[in-house]
Design a protein around this motif. Structure first.
Motif, PDB file in Angstrom:
ATOM      1  N   THR A   1       0.852  -1.185   0.000  1.00 51.72           N
ATOM      2  CA  THR A   1       0.000   0.000   0.000  1.00 51.72           C
ATOM      3  C   THR A   1       0.891   1.239   0.000  1.00 51.72           C
ATOM      4  N   PRO A   2       0.398   2.360  -0.515  1.00 54.00           N
ATOM      5  CA  PRO A   2       1.209   3.580  -0.512  1.00 54.00           C
ATOM      6  C   PRO A   2       1.678   3.920   0.903  1.00 54.00           C
ATOM      7  N   PRO A   3       2.940   4.300   1.068  1.00 53.20           N
ATOM      8  CA  PRO A   3       3.449   4.649   2.396  1.00 53.20           C
ATOM      9  C   PRO A   3       2.761   5.890   2.937  1.00 53.20           C
ATOM     10  N   PRO A   4       2.817   6.114   4.253  1.00 52.21           N
ATOM     11  CA  PRO A   4       2.119   7.257   4.865  1.00 52.21           C
ATOM     12  C   PRO A   4       2.496   8.606   4.260  1.00 52.21           C
ATOM     13  N   LYS A   5       3.739   8.751   3.816  1.00 54.42           N
ATOM     14  CA  LYS A   5       4.186  10.044   3.285  1.00 54.42           C
ATOM     15  C   LYS A   5       4.026  10.150   1.769  1.00 54.42           C
ATOM     16  N   ALA A   6       3.322   9.188   1.161  1.00 54.85           N
ATOM     17  CA  ALA A   6       3.165   9.209  -0.295  1.00 54.85           C
ATOM     18  C   ALA A   6       2.450  10.466  -0.773  1.00 54.85           C
ATOM     19  N   ASN A   7       1.561  11.008   0.063  1.00 50.41           N
ATOM     20  CA  ASN A   7       0.806  12.196  -0.352  1.00 50.41           C
ATOM     21  C   ASN A   7       1.690  13.434  -0.497  1.00 50.41           C
TER      22      ASN A   7
ATOM     23  N   PHE B   1      -0.862   3.221 -10.192  1.00 50.22           N
ATOM     24  CA  PHE B   1      -1.319   2.292  -9.165  1.00 50.22           C
ATOM     25  C   PHE B   1      -2.129   2.991  -8.071  1.00 50.22           C
ATOM     26  N   GLY B   2      -2.616   4.196  -8.395  1.00 49.33           N
ATOM     27  CA  GLY B   2      -3.563   4.867  -7.517  1.00 49.33           C
ATOM     28  C   GLY B   2      -2.991   5.485  -6.261  1.00 49.33           C
ATOM     29  N   TRP B   3      -1.712   5.861  -6.290  1.00 47.17           N
ATOM     30  CA  TRP B   3      -1.111   6.461  -5.103  1.00 47.17           C
ATOM     31  C   TRP B   3      -1.606   7.892  -4.871  1.00 47.17           C
ATOM     32  N   PHE B   4      -2.028   8.580  -5.936  1.00 48.61           N
ATOM     33  CA  PHE B   4      -2.361  10.000  -5.817  1.00 48.61           C
ATOM     34  C   PHE B   4      -3.743  10.275  -6.401  1.00 48.61           C
ATOM     35  N   ASN B   5      -4.273  11.451  -6.065  1.00 43.72           N
ATOM     36  CA  ASN B   5      -5.563  11.821  -6.636  1.00 43.72           C
ATOM     37  C   ASN B   5      -5.392  12.240  -8.096  1.00 43.72           C
ATOM     38  N   LYS B   6      -6.496  12.426  -8.774  1.00 45.89           N
ATOM     39  CA  LYS B   6      -6.474  12.688 -10.213  1.00 45.89           C
ATOM     40  C   LYS B   6      -5.701  13.956 -10.556  1.00 45.89           C
TER      41      LYS B   6
END
Length: 260
Positions: A59-65, A103-108
């Motif tokens: 899953t995306p890591p906590p700091k991926a955002n 792979f859906g790590w970020f918003n559009k």
């Protein structure tokens, strides 16, 4: 009582990503700049961390955002403080981040902005070409199917991982694709097929273009570089040994560029 294995590769990789993101964030927020050596190491290490996470289905890591913000900051910095070596390693990183978008790590919105930056920087290096990626059999093209049926009747055409169409006259074309452990079958072979599609009536269309070198992940493809060029029609080349889990790069580099 269940315990968490804090030394597992996945946990260590998450920690690596978090640490590097925090380091980059601190530098940009304080207006500091890493020296080129540190910047290169951080970019490459973060790229490997992202590739590992995607390849292993994490899953995306906590700091991926925070990654989209970091890429935007890097893009702004490269416009004001151009350093060729830093730009090269930044390109490696943003290709990994680009795959994270898929792979859906970020918003559009963030994904669209990242893809625009990738395209902008990519044009400084090469022609990106018309790239189609995916392990979907619907990607089959009529031309490719015709070539396979006519010239390689004993080979079964499997799913197309990536295809790229490049017009004559380019200096370099680079395209990437991602391999995860979930979509890769080790008992299957991955082939590189090169064909000139303007005229597929004769087998001459399977001769590698003159003065063009093909590389996969920086390694020369056997019999498809100028020093070791097969001048006749070629069979597809098996590239399994050159691939890796994560981001893979395929390059077609013109002779005039390759020799510099």
């Amino acid at each position: 009582m269940e315990t968490t294995n804090t030394s597992s590769p996945s946990i260590l990789n998450m920690h690596r990503i978090t640490t590097i993101v925090d380091r980059f964030t601190k530098n940009f927020q304080q207006g500091n700049q890493c020296d080129s050596v540190e910047f290169t190491k951080l970019c490459l290490s973060l790229s490997r961390g992202i590739d590992f996470a995607i390849a292993n289905g994490q899953t995306p890591p906590p700091k991926a955002n925070k990654l989209p913000w970091l890429i935007k900051q890097m893009n702004y910095q490269r416009k004001t403080d151009y350093v060729p070596s830093s730009l090269a390693c930044m390109m490696v990183l943003i290709i990994s981040v680009k795959n994270a978008c898929k792979f859906g790590w970020f918003n559009k919105k963030d994904s669209e902005e990242i893809l625009a930056i990738v395209d902008d920087i990519g044009k400084m290096y090469c022609t990106m070409g018309n790239v189609i990626t995916g392990f979907d059999s619907s990607c089959y093209s009529t031309v490719l199917s015709t070539i396979m049926e006519k010239y390689y009747p004993n080979m079964k055409l499997g799913p197309i991982i990536v295809s790229n169409q490049v017009n004559p006259g380019y200096g370099s074309s680079t395209f990437d694709f991602h391999i995860t452990k979930n979509n890769f079958q080790p008992d299957k072979k991955v082939w590189l097929l090169v064909a000139e599609t303007d005229n597929i009536e004769t087998s001459a269309c399977l001769i590698s273009p003159k003065e063009v070198n093909f590389l996969v992940n920086g390694q020369a493809v056997d019999m498809r570089t100028m020093p070791q060029m097969d001048r006749g029609p070629q069979m597809p080349t098996c590239v399994n040994g050159m691939l890796k889990f994560g981001t893979n790069l395929v390059q077609a580099v013109g002779g005039s560029v390759f020799g510099k």
